[in-house]
Motif scaffolding. Structure first.
Motif, mmCIF file in Angstrom:
data_model
loop_
_atom_site.group_PDB
_atom_site.id
_atom_site.type_symbol
_atom_site.label_atom_id
_atom_site.label_comp_id
_atom_site.label_asym_id
_atom_site.label_seq_id
_atom_site.Cartn_x
_atom_site.Cartn_y
_atom_site.Cartn_z
ATOM 1 N N UNK A 116 0.843 -1.200 0.000
ATOM 2 C CA UNK A 116 0.000 0.000 0.000
ATOM 3 C C UNK A 116 0.874 1.243 0.000
ATOM 4 N N UNK A 117 0.481 2.231 -0.806
ATOM 5 C CA UNK A 117 1.146 3.529 -0.856
ATOM 6 C C UNK A 117 0.129 4.616 -0.569
ATOM 7 N N UNK A 118 0.485 5.565 0.300
ATOM 8 C CA UNK A 118 -0.360 6.728 0.562
ATOM 9 C C UNK A 118 0.386 7.977 0.119
ATOM 10 N N UNK A 119 -0.144 8.641 -0.905
ATOM 11 C CA UNK A 119 0.443 9.869 -1.434
ATOM 12 C C UNK A 119 -0.165 11.073 -0.711
ATOM 13 N N UNK A 120 0.597 11.653 0.194
ATOM 14 C CA UNK A 120 0.080 12.710 1.062
ATOM 15 C C UNK A 120 -0.442 12.105 2.345
ATOM 16 N N UNK A 156 -3.120 2.232 -3.981
ATOM 17 C CA UNK A 156 -2.594 3.588 -3.829
ATOM 18 C C UNK A 156 -3.704 4.441 -3.230
ATOM 19 N N UNK A 157 -3.396 5.106 -2.118
ATOM 20 C CA UNK A 157 -4.336 5.973 -1.430
ATOM 21 C C UNK A 157 -3.964 7.431 -1.651
ATOM 22 N N UNK A 195 -5.179 14.997 -11.886
ATOM 23 C CA UNK A 195 -3.728 14.879 -11.690
ATOM 24 C C UNK A 195 -3.358 13.933 -10.552
ATOM 25 N N UNK A 196 -4.210 13.861 -9.526
ATOM 26 C CA UNK A 196 -3.976 12.899 -8.446
ATOM 27 C C UNK A 196 -4.030 11.479 -8.987
ATOM 28 N N UNK A 197 -5.030 11.206 -9.803
ATOM 29 C CA UNK A 197 -5.159 9.863 -10.384
ATOM 30 C C UNK A 197 -4.016 9.565 -11.353
ATOM 31 N N UNK A 198 -3.535 10.580 -12.071
ATOM 32 C CA UNK A 198 -2.374 10.382 -12.939
ATOM 33 C C UNK A 198 -1.159 9.965 -12.118
ATOM 34 N N UNK A 199 -0.960 10.620 -10.983
ATOM 35 C CA UNK A 199 0.158 10.267 -10.113
ATOM 36 C C UNK A 199 -0.016 8.863 -9.560
ATOM 37 N N UNK A 200 -1.228 8.520 -9.141
ATOM 38 C CA UNK A 200 -1.481 7.185 -8.602
ATOM 39 C C UNK A 200 -1.243 6.106 -9.654
ATOM 40 N N UNK A 238 -4.498 -3.449 -9.672
ATOM 41 C CA UNK A 238 -4.554 -2.746 -8.403
ATOM 42 C C UNK A 238 -5.689 -1.743 -8.330
ATOM 43 N N UNK A 239 -5.871 -1.157 -7.143
ATOM 44 C CA UNK A 239 -6.954 -0.210 -6.923
ATOM 45 C C UNK A 239 -6.407 1.094 -6.354
ATOM 46 N N UNK A 240 -7.113 2.160 -6.655
ATOM 47 C CA UNK A 240 -6.820 3.482 -6.096
ATOM 48 C C UNK A 240 -7.990 3.897 -5.217
ATOM 49 N N UNK A 241 -7.689 4.374 -4.026
ATOM 50 C CA UNK A 241 -8.694 4.963 -3.156
ATOM 51 C C UNK A 241 -8.433 6.460 -3.101
ATOM 52 N N UNK A 242 -9.273 7.220 -3.774
ATOM 53 C CA UNK A 242 -9.095 8.668 -3.887
ATOM 54 C C UNK A 242 -10.293 9.376 -3.261
ATOM 55 N N UNK A 243 -10.016 10.382 -2.441
ATOM 56 C CA UNK A 243 -11.082 11.154 -1.819
ATOM 57 C C UNK A 243 -10.956 12.621 -2.164
ATOM 58 N N UNK A 244 -12.067 13.219 -2.590
ATOM 59 C CA UNK A 244 -12.027 14.634 -2.970
ATOM 60 C C UNK A 244 -13.406 15.256 -2.793
#
Length: 245
Positions: free
Chosen positions: A40-44, A108-109, A122-127, A135-141
């Motif tokens: 798992x990776x958390x960006x920020x 990726x969180x 841009x957050x999703x591009x980075x993820x 894999x899955x991305x968990x993004x909150x906005x």
């Protein structure tokens, strides 16, 4: 008082730096970590609240977190040691947008950190750069729950409504496999905690050189929330997979 320190104080009494309660955080992590052995990776990552909870409930998970605040990362290290999960956690002090990992991640969180990237897409591009196949991305906005006032747009910027947010994400090549919209209780509880924690710190430390500034910041934030964006602001956490790998 710099923004990072103010944010750390303001989030003292809230489970994560986003308008979600404990049960919502746990449910999202269960959905994101079905096997229990994911990388798992958390960006920020801030203080690492999402990662620490994942490591605590999933003994097979390993995690990495990225943030620019050394103070927040130091708290994450201390909390990881207290929880006895420090051997499974690696932390990096760098800009999340420019972070380079040696290996991809299963999850990726990035929840409530879209400002660091310049928006949700841009957050999703980075993820995407860090995501392993399947894999899955968990993004909150944020999104607009109802038509905002001009004052709300001035305070928070430009967002879509929920349907427009999902349309934007799917057009970018992502498929939602789950989502959680923060409830009115979660949204209000987050704001009362943010302003209350900062105010309490200021009142408890009246001789600190930043005390008066912190109290003004809490008062200003509360006023902007109650009279500016409370009736229109929404927050969604999207669990996403790439539509085409």
């Amino acid at each position: 008082m710099d923004r990072q320190t103010r944010s750390l104080i303001a989030h003292t009494d809230h489970p994560v730096e986003a308008p979600l309660d404990d049960s919502s955080v746990d449910r999202l992590l269960r959905r994101a970590l079905p096997r229990g052995d994911e990388r798992v990776l958390d960006l920020g990552c801030g203080e690492g609240a999402w990662l620490l909870r994942a490591l605590h409930h999933r003994p097979g998970v390993t995690a990495e977190g990225v943030d620019v605040s050394e103070e927040a990362l130091e708290r994450a290290r201390r909390n990881a040691k207290e929880a006895r999960v420090e051997e499974r956690l690696t932390l990096h002090r760098t800009e999340a947008a420019s972070f380079a990992a040696a290996r991809p991640f299963d999850v990726v969180l990035s929840v409530g950190a879209a400002h660091a990237f310049g928006g949700l897409l841009p957050t999703l591009d980075a993820a995407r750069r860090h995501l392993a196949p399947g894999g899955v991305v968990l993004a909150g906005d944020a999104y607009w729950e109802r038509e905002p006032s001009g004052r709300a747009r001035e305070l928070l910027g430009e967002y879509e409504d929920l349907a427009g947010t999902v349309d934007k994400v799917t057009a970018d090549g992502w498929t939602p496999v789950y989502a959680h919209q923060s409830t009115r209780h979660e949204l209000d509880d987050y704001e009362w905690n943010w302003t209350g924690s900062l105010s309490r710190w200021a009142l408890d430390n009246p001789h600190h050189p930043d005390s008066a500034e912190a109290l003004r910041a809490a008062d200003r934030h509360r006023e902007e929330w109650l009279r500016g964006y409370r009736d229109s602001f929404g927050f969604v956490c999207l669990l996403l997979r790439r539509t085409v790998e």
